[in-house]
Write a protein that holds these residues in place. Structure first.
Motif, PDB file in Angstrom:
ATOM      1  N   HIS A   1       0.811  -1.224   0.000  1.00 47.43           N
ATOM      2  CA  HIS A   1       0.000   0.000   0.000  1.00 47.43           C
ATOM      3  C   HIS A   1       0.850   1.284   0.000  1.00 47.43           C
ATOM      4  CE1 HIS A   1      -3.043  -2.858   0.650  1.00 47.43           C
ATOM      5  NE2 HIS A   1      -3.411  -2.588   1.882  1.00 47.43           N
ATOM      6  N   LEU A   2       1.983   1.250  -0.686  1.00 46.18           N
ATOM      7  CA  LEU A   2       2.767   2.483  -0.812  1.00 46.18           C
ATOM      8  C   LEU A   2       1.996   3.458  -1.704  1.00 46.18           C
ATOM      9  CD1 LEU A   2       5.453   4.138  -0.576  1.00 46.18           C
ATOM     10  CD2 LEU A   2       6.098   3.054  -2.751  1.00 46.18           C
ATOM     11  N   ALA A   3       1.777   4.659  -1.215  1.00 43.86           N
ATOM     12  CA  ALA A   3       1.063   5.659  -2.028  1.00 43.86           C
ATOM     13  C   ALA A   3       1.446   7.070  -1.597  1.00 43.86           C
ATOM     14  CB  ALA A   3      -0.449   5.481  -1.895  1.00 43.86           C
ATOM     15  N   VAL A   4       1.567   7.930  -2.595  1.00 43.03           N
ATOM     16  CA  VAL A   4       1.767   9.371  -2.375  1.00 43.03           C
ATOM     17  C   VAL A   4       0.645  10.054  -3.162  1.00 43.03           C
ATOM     18  CG1 VAL A   4       3.303  11.337  -2.830  1.00 43.03           C
ATOM     19  CG2 VAL A   4       4.270   9.134  -2.112  1.00 43.03           C
ATOM     20  N   VAL A   5      -0.025  11.036  -2.569  1.00 48.73           N
ATOM     21  CA  VAL A   5      -1.124  11.696  -3.297  1.00 48.73           C
ATOM     22  C   VAL A   5      -0.537  12.486  -4.475  1.00 48.73           C
ATOM     23  CG1 VAL A   5      -2.675  11.745  -1.306  1.00 48.73           C
ATOM     24  CG2 VAL A   5      -1.212  13.701  -1.760  1.00 48.73           C
TER      25      VAL A   5
ATOM     26  N   ARG B   1       3.747  13.887  -5.776  1.00 42.13           N
ATOM     27  CA  ARG B   1       4.624  12.877  -6.376  1.00 42.13           C
ATOM     28  C   ARG B   1       5.847  13.495  -7.046  1.00 42.13           C
ATOM     29  NH1 ARG B   1      -0.260   9.067  -8.777  1.00 42.13           N
ATOM     30  NH2 ARG B   1      -1.105   8.634  -6.691  1.00 42.13           N
ATOM     31  N   LYS B   2       6.825  12.668  -7.321  1.00 44.52           N
ATOM     32  CA  LYS B   2       8.073  13.053  -8.012  1.00 44.52           C
ATOM     33  C   LYS B   2       8.826  14.128  -7.229  1.00 44.52           C
ATOM     34  CE  LYS B   2       7.496  10.633 -12.022  1.00 44.52           C
ATOM     35  NZ  LYS B   2       7.126  11.118 -13.296  1.00 44.52           N
ATOM     36  N   GLN B   3       8.719  14.072  -5.899  1.00 44.38           N
ATOM     37  CA  GLN B   3       9.475  14.998  -5.044  1.00 44.38           C
ATOM     38  C   GLN B   3      10.281  14.210  -4.021  1.00 44.38           C
ATOM     39  OE1 GLN B   3       6.773  18.034  -3.379  1.00 44.38           O
ATOM     40  NE2 GLN B   3       5.454  17.723  -5.143  1.00 44.38           N
ATOM     41  N   GLY B   4      10.405  12.908  -4.227  1.00 41.19           N
ATOM     42  CA  GLY B   4      11.232  12.096  -3.330  1.00 41.19           C
ATOM     43  C   GLY B   4      10.485  11.462  -2.164  1.00 41.19           C
ATOM     44  N   LEU B   5       9.165  11.692  -2.080  1.00 42.71           N
ATOM     45  CA  LEU B   5       8.444  11.149  -0.908  1.00 42.71           C
ATOM     46  C   LEU B   5       8.301   9.632  -0.970  1.00 42.71           C
ATOM     47  CD1 LEU B   5       5.620  13.712  -0.134  1.00 42.71           C
ATOM     48  CD2 LEU B   5       7.723  13.256   1.129  1.00 42.71           C
ATOM     49  N   GLY B   6       8.004   9.101  -2.163  1.00 41.57           N
ATOM     50  CA  GLY B   6       7.895   7.642  -2.290  1.00 41.57           C
ATOM     51  C   GLY B   6       9.198   6.984  -1.856  1.00 41.57           C
ATOM     52  N   SER B   7      10.326   7.525  -2.320  1.00 42.37           N
ATOM     53  CA  SER B   7      11.640   6.979  -1.926  1.00 42.37           C
ATOM     54  C   SER B   7      11.849   7.092  -0.428  1.00 42.37           C
ATOM     55  CB  SER B   7      12.788   7.749  -2.580  1.00 42.37           C
ATOM     56  OG  SER B   7      12.501   8.077  -3.866  1.00 42.37           O
ATOM     57  N   ALA B   8      11.461   8.227   0.153  1.00 42.13           N
ATOM     58  CA  ALA B   8      11.674   8.433   1.596  1.00 42.13           C
ATOM     59  C   ALA B   8      10.838   7.443   2.406  1.00 42.13           C
ATOM     60  CB  ALA B   8      11.331   9.876   1.971  1.00 42.13           C
TER      61      ALA B   8
ATOM     62  N   PRO C   1      11.966  -0.383  -9.692  1.00 46.89           N
ATOM     63  CA  PRO C   1      13.368  -0.555 -10.102  1.00 46.89           C
ATOM     64  C   PRO C   1      14.254   0.593  -9.631  1.00 46.89           C
ATOM     65  CG  PRO C   1      11.888  -1.000 -11.922  1.00 46.89           C
ATOM     66  CD  PRO C   1      11.052  -0.422 -10.822  1.00 46.89           C
ATOM     67  N   ARG C   2      13.670   1.824  -9.517  1.00 46.16           N
ATOM     68  CA  ARG C   2      14.457   2.960  -9.011  1.00 46.16           C
ATOM     69  C   ARG C   2      14.865   2.733  -7.552  1.00 46.16           C
ATOM     70  NH1 ARG C   2      16.564   5.040 -12.761  1.00 46.16           N
ATOM     71  NH2 ARG C   2      17.188   6.707 -11.360  1.00 46.16           N
ATOM     72  N   MET C   3      14.095   1.914  -6.855  1.00 47.70           N
ATOM     73  CA  MET C   3      14.384   1.575  -5.455  1.00 47.70           C
ATOM     74  C   MET C   3      15.219   0.291  -5.357  1.00 47.70           C
ATOM     75  SD  MET C   3      12.902   3.951  -3.728  1.00 47.70           S
ATOM     76  CE  MET C   3      13.399   4.978  -5.106  1.00 47.70           C
TER      77      MET C   3
HETATM   78  C1  LIG Z   1       4.737   4.943  -6.890  1.00 53.31           C
HETATM   79  C2  LIG Z   1       4.691   6.230  -6.051  1.00 53.31           C
HETATM   80  C3  LIG Z   1       4.523   5.875  -4.588  1.00 53.31           C
HETATM   81  C4  LIG Z   1       6.027   6.992  -6.257  1.00 53.31           C
HETATM   82  O1  LIG Z   1       6.007   8.107  -5.361  1.00 53.31           O
HETATM   83  P1  LIG Z   1       6.897   9.404  -5.656  1.00 53.31           P
HETATM   84  O2  LIG Z   1       6.846  10.236  -4.420  1.00 53.31           O
HETATM   85  O3  LIG Z   1       6.477  10.013  -6.929  1.00 53.31           O
HETATM   86  O4  LIG Z   1       8.336   8.763  -5.838  1.00 53.31           O
HETATM   87  P2  LIG Z   1       9.751   9.531  -5.824  1.00 53.31           P
HETATM   88  O5  LIG Z   1       9.544  10.992  -6.080  1.00 53.31           O
HETATM   89  O6  LIG Z   1      10.469   9.170  -4.579  1.00 53.31           O
HETATM   90  O7  LIG Z   1      10.451   8.888  -7.089  1.00 53.31           O
HETATM   91  C5  LIG Z   1      11.555   7.987  -6.968  1.00 53.31           C
HETATM   92  C6  LIG Z   1      12.076   7.674  -8.364  1.00 53.31           C
HETATM   93  O8  LIG Z   1      11.069   6.978  -9.104  1.00 53.31           O
HETATM   94  C7  LIG Z   1      10.770   7.693 -10.290  1.00 53.31           C
HETATM   95  N1  LIG Z   1       9.339   7.613 -10.545  1.00 53.31           N
HETATM   96  C8  LIG Z   1       8.342   7.791  -9.637  1.00 53.31           C
HETATM   97  N2  LIG Z   1       7.146   7.645 -10.238  1.00 53.31           N
HETATM   98  C9  LIG Z   1       7.401   7.396 -11.542  1.00 53.31           C
HETATM   99  C10 LIG Z   1       6.576   7.193 -12.684  1.00 53.31           C
HETATM  100  N3  LIG Z   1       5.230   7.226 -12.614  1.00 53.31           N
HETATM  101  N4  LIG Z   1       7.180   6.963 -13.872  1.00 53.31           N
HETATM  102  C11 LIG Z   1       8.515   6.941 -13.977  1.00 53.31           C
HETATM  103  N5  LIG Z   1       9.373   7.144 -12.928  1.00 53.31           N
HETATM  104  C12 LIG Z   1       8.804   7.373 -11.732  1.00 53.31           C
HETATM  105  C13 LIG Z   1      11.153   9.128  -9.990  1.00 53.31           C
HETATM  106  O9  LIG Z   1      11.403   9.862 -11.171  1.00 53.31           O
HETATM  107  C14 LIG Z   1      12.394   8.925  -9.162  1.00 53.31           C
HETATM  108  O10 LIG Z   1      13.465   8.617 -10.016  1.00 53.31           O
HETATM  109  P3  LIG Z   1      14.980   9.124  -9.710  1.00 53.31           P
HETATM  110  O11 LIG Z   1      15.444   8.250  -8.571  1.00 53.31           O
HETATM  111  O12 LIG Z   1      15.703   8.887 -10.966  1.00 53.31           O
HETATM  112  O13 LIG Z   1      14.879  10.555  -9.311  1.00 53.31           O
HETATM  113  C15 LIG Z   1       3.533   7.161  -6.531  1.00 53.31           C
HETATM  114  O14 LIG Z   1       3.635   7.353  -7.930  1.00 53.31           O
HETATM  115  C16 LIG Z   1       2.157   6.606  -6.241  1.00 53.31           C
HETATM  116  O15 LIG Z   1       1.610   6.796  -5.155  1.00 53.31           O
HETATM  117  N6  LIG Z   1       1.570   5.902  -7.231  1.00 53.31           N
HETATM  118  C17 LIG Z   1       0.222   5.331  -7.049  1.00 53.31           C
HETATM  119  C18 LIG Z   1       0.236   4.188  -6.060  1.00 53.31           C
HETATM  120  C19 LIG Z   1       1.163   3.091  -6.489  1.00 53.31           C
HETATM  121  O16 LIG Z   1       1.254   2.727  -7.658  1.00 53.31           O
HETATM  122  N7  LIG Z   1       1.869   2.543  -5.500  1.00 53.31           N
HETATM  123  C20 LIG Z   1       2.764   1.443  -5.714  1.00 53.31           C
HETATM  124  C21 LIG Z   1       2.007   0.220  -5.424  1.00 53.31           C
HETATM  125  S1  LIG Z   1       2.987  -1.195  -5.854  1.00 53.31           S
END
Ligand SMILES: CC(C)(COP(=O)(O)OP(=O)(O)OC[C@H]1O[C@@H](n2cnc3c(N)ncnc32)[C@H](O)[C@@H]1OP(=O)(O)O)[C@@H](O)C(=O)NCCC(=O)NCCS
Length: 140
Positions: free
Chosen positions: A72-76, A80-87, A120-122
């Motif tokens: 259930h990883l999710a960022v609203v 997104r794309k500000q490093g929160l998912g990675s954090a 894969p970025r993680m």
């Molecule tokens: C997946 C999710 C949690 C990523 O959150 P985020 O805060 O955008 O992630 P980050 O900003 O930390 O991104 C980390 C890296 O992933 C890449 N990335 C994130 N989302 C991406 C996307 N949709 N397409 C391509 N690359 C992506 C970023 O560019 C970044 O790359 P970098 O390391 O080269 O800078 C978010 O898109 C989300 O909530 N999605 C909907 C829910 C979901 O799919 N959850 C996963 C369930 S398995």
């Protein structure tokens, strides 16, 4: 913005966040009662991203003594794309490491394109394992 440990008091806001993100598949185990048990069973592992006012990201993380599980990883969307998912993922891995767990599984649905781009970025690698499951004691 901070990433901090999810508390019982966060659960209703976190559930609302997860319900609003289409890629997150909640199931009948995601009740406040069962999630409260999960947090008690896995102290400190599950994080939220908190603006100071709102929760804008969350993940559910636990372990079975052998493997970690990140669900259930999710960022609203606006955050997104500000490093929160990675954090959020780093919080989970750091806390799993503290309790001696060094492998973590994440479940990604085949049609989840943002998830498939993110993991894969993680440094998560896709594995070919099929999952079999039994529900019991009347669970659907
Ligand atoms: C997946 C999710 C949690 C990523 O959150 P985020 O805060 O955008 O992630 P980050 O900003 O930390 O991104 C980390 C890296 O992933 C890449 N990335 C994130 N989302 C991406 C996307 N949709 N397409 C391509 N690359 C992506 C970023 O560019 C970044 O790359 P970098 O390391 O080269 O800078 C978010 O898109 C989300 O909530 N999605 C909907 C829910 C979901 O799919 N959850 C996963 C369930 S398995």
């Amino acid at each position: 913005m901070i990433v901090r440990v999810m508390t019982l008091a966060d659960l209703s806001e976190v559930l609302a966040l997860w319900r609003a993100v289409p890629e997150v598949e909640l199931n009948d185990s995601d009740t406040p009662e069962q999630l409260a048990k999960y947090l008690a069973h896995n102290p400190d592992l599950s994080p939220v991203a908190f603006t100071g006012r709102d929760i804008v990201g969350a993940a559910l993380c636990g372990h079975d003594g052998r493997r970690g599980y990140l669900n259930h990883l999710a960022v609203v969307a606006p955050y997104r794309k500000q490093g929160l998912g990675s954090a959020l993922v780093e919080h989970c891995l750091t806390h799993l490491s503290r309790v001696g767990i060094s492998k973590c599984n994440a479940f990604v649905l085949p049609d989840n394109s943002s998830g498939r781009a993110f993991w894969p970025r993680m440094q998560f690698q896709e594995k070919p394992w099929p999952l079999w499951q039994r529900s019991f004691d009347g669970a659907a």
